[in-house]
Enzyme design. Sequence first.
Site, PDB file in Angstrom:
ATOM      1  N   ASP A  28      -2.344   4.748  -9.095  1.00  0.00           N
ATOM      2  CA  ASP A  28      -2.345   6.050  -8.420  1.00  0.00           C
ATOM      3  C   ASP A  28      -2.126   7.197  -9.405  1.00  0.00           C
ATOM      4  O   ASP A  28      -1.705   8.286  -8.993  1.00  0.00           O
ATOM      5  CB  ASP A  28      -1.240   6.079  -7.355  1.00  0.00           C
ATOM      6  CG  ASP A  28      -1.810   5.821  -5.965  1.00  0.00           C
ATOM      7  OD1 ASP A  28      -3.025   5.584  -5.860  1.00  0.00           O
ATOM      8  OD2 ASP A  28      -1.051   5.855  -4.984  1.00  0.00           O
ATOM      9  N   ASP A  60       9.395  -0.698   1.857  1.00  0.00           N
ATOM     10  CA  ASP A  60       9.827  -2.083   1.751  1.00  0.00           C
ATOM     11  C   ASP A  60      10.837  -2.439   2.840  1.00  0.00           C
ATOM     12  O   ASP A  60      10.747  -3.495   3.477  1.00  0.00           O
ATOM     13  CB  ASP A  60      10.403  -2.343   0.364  1.00  0.00           C
ATOM     14  CG  ASP A  60      11.375  -1.247  -0.069  1.00  0.00           C
ATOM     15  OD1 ASP A  60      11.684  -0.366   0.761  1.00  0.00           O
ATOM     16  OD2 ASP A  60      11.830  -1.273  -1.223  1.00  0.00           O
TER      17      ASP A  60
END
Length: 804
Positions: A260, A505
Amino acid sequence: MSREPNYEFQEWWNKQREKNHDFFTNDSNNANEGFLTVEIRSLNPDLTTEKDRSRSARQLSWICLLRFQQLANSLAWITNSFLLLLRTANRRISAADSPSDSSTSRLYRIIKFFLFLVVLLLCVELVAYFKGWHFSPPSAASAEAAVELFYALWLEIRADYLAPPLQSLANVCIVLFLIQSMDRVLLMLGCLWIKIRRIKPTASMEYPMGRVETGNVDDYPMVLVQIPMCNEKEVYQQSIAAVCIMDWPKERMLVQVLDDSDELDAQNLIQAEVQKWHQRGVHILYRHRLIRSGYKAGNLKSAMSCDYVKNYEFVAIFDADFQPAPDFLKKTIPHFKSLAISFEYNLGVLCKKSLSFCHCSVVYSCKQFLFCGRCGLCLQSGYVDKSCWQITAILLQEKLVFNINMHSSDLAHMITLTFNEYQTHGDPCGNDDLALVQARWAFVNKDENLLTRLQNINLSFHFEVEQQVNGVFINFFGFNGTAGVWRIKALEDCGGWLERTTVEDMDIAVRAHLCGWKFVYLNDVKCYCELPESYEAYKKQQYRWHSGPMQLFHLCFLDILHSKVNKAKKANLIFLFFLLRKLILPFYSFILFCIILPLTIFLPEAELPAWVVCYVPGIMSVLNILPAPRSFPFIVPYLLFENTMSVTKFNAMISGLFRLGYSYEWIVTKKLGRSSEADLVAFENESDSSVTEITSFLRSSSDSGLEELSKLEVTSRRSVKTKRNRLYRMELTLAFILLSAAGRSLLSAQGELTVGHYRCHLEFELQVTLTQHLLTNNSNFGVTGSGLKQFSIGHSLYGCQCQL
């Protein structure tokens, strides 16, 4: 110009002549005639005898001027040094280079106002101390000066209006502190129980170590490995290399490098590294998103949407600074089938000694024995026993347990039934409800500086105690975002990666737990990574880690209540996982030790017991350091460090709880690119063995851009700025608050009389006066001295009590 006479020499000479008159006198009777008598007479003998050795006025004036000049130089040097210190501090104060830093301006204003208030109270107490009001507080009725009246009113206001609410808030924080301390103690007891009983997840099967032969690759499941990264030029090489040299069949593994980066230099470097490993035969892909939406969650979601992902069963995730060991997959994947071995497993790999007895390919696993499903040969430890069989067959479909004792013919029939049950309903002894296998983090730079040592204390407790206890007893813990292997089916079942929080997460772990999936934590499988070595990087990381859970709690609270899990799991998620460990801990740490503690020093009517301030925090710190025993010399810096970080954690918790806009910001933690020695050796060996297999055409294509890449690396090195120590205004302001409170405590050590003590003192004087009056004038009152009621005086540390 005539020379002035030396009066001091003449005076000395005359004294010596008078002492030795006989020796220097030329007498005719003297046998030694070689001496010559010399006598020097002064024109003004009276001046020599009356001479005073004092300095003149001119000399004194010059000496005073010299002293004043030295004093002025000293003051100028001190002033210049102080101004230089202020300019340096102002230049090195951390500027708001991100929205999260600018968001602290509100909290910083509050803390700055609190510092002004504390300094003002300290000045008032200093005036009262020098006036002697600490020992005899003035009253508003007897006050003469305005300052005395003000101090008397202040004593009444703080005793009647300020101390009671402060004491109530302190009591609430003490209760929360005790609850959280009990949670820590229970976690430590659970960890001790695990150590004593040697409880740990075990896999009944193990993949052979070393290189995998091409003929046995069908026994290895398809694994997808993802490495998300963003502008991480310092660590991309070591992470890609560590993943590419993992001991797993290359045709059964695909590596996705999810870049990214918005810097062109970083993109070129990472893409070249991917191309290099692709030429060496590794199945590796480079993916770059033009629109960076959703940060890491969006990156992973985009990668999982590819069509070829459906061909893979598991996905392993590693951040850019993580360096998994070559046997990482061989130690984690078997736990997904921890109680069952594949029915299509080759017996030569499973048990080499039994190869001569059985050539079938259908093998069944129970808790104690491995045996063939077709011929009934027992493969336990490589021996064959056809006379008697004692096994435990578990059929999850029927929920039955059989302890059977039969011969080989009956056993073969039983195994045939079990095998048919497996083909119809799936693996009876499998672990199909296991969604995640999480490995432990290990740190290559834990001894780099004091900051990394203190971080190692917290993270060692987190992995050694929290994760291990939760994984063993409740099969649930928060996914750490990396160094874990997920079952792709579990990811799809709970909705996949969502972009709604900065802790994607933890979000997916909570949703998977609500869907009934289980987790396994492997404390003995370590994955090396790097700790942030600067306070600025660590502060931004902690801000994200403490604001995200509150965002998630706000979003999934109703989902937890409406989920199908039992009430115990709901209570564990709400009260322990979110409220106690994510909200209460930063709340009481900041309020109790940074706000209430200084205020109780300035408002002595509100009390904090010594065991709350000293003993319990000390015991909790010792418990936190137990998983990292080498860090015991740093227990005092650890206490101060946790007190300082409570400001950042509290601010992050508040911003995430109320979903403020800047709490959704994601900042990549800056790393320096340190590698472990084992990874470097493995990488070197892999490089040497791989270079010989590359064709000349591939070598020429890989060397074509070498010069351009070298220029990019030189440019990246030049762009590195010189390291400088920075000051952080919020932490600096908090330090001045605590220093002011420490100064106020010195006055209390000299003796102090609070309003409560003073009132008791007045009551005591009144009662004594009344008693004396009764004893001297008892006839007027109609009572005798012995008829007086018992007079008792009780005095304690925090107050006194007088009764008649």
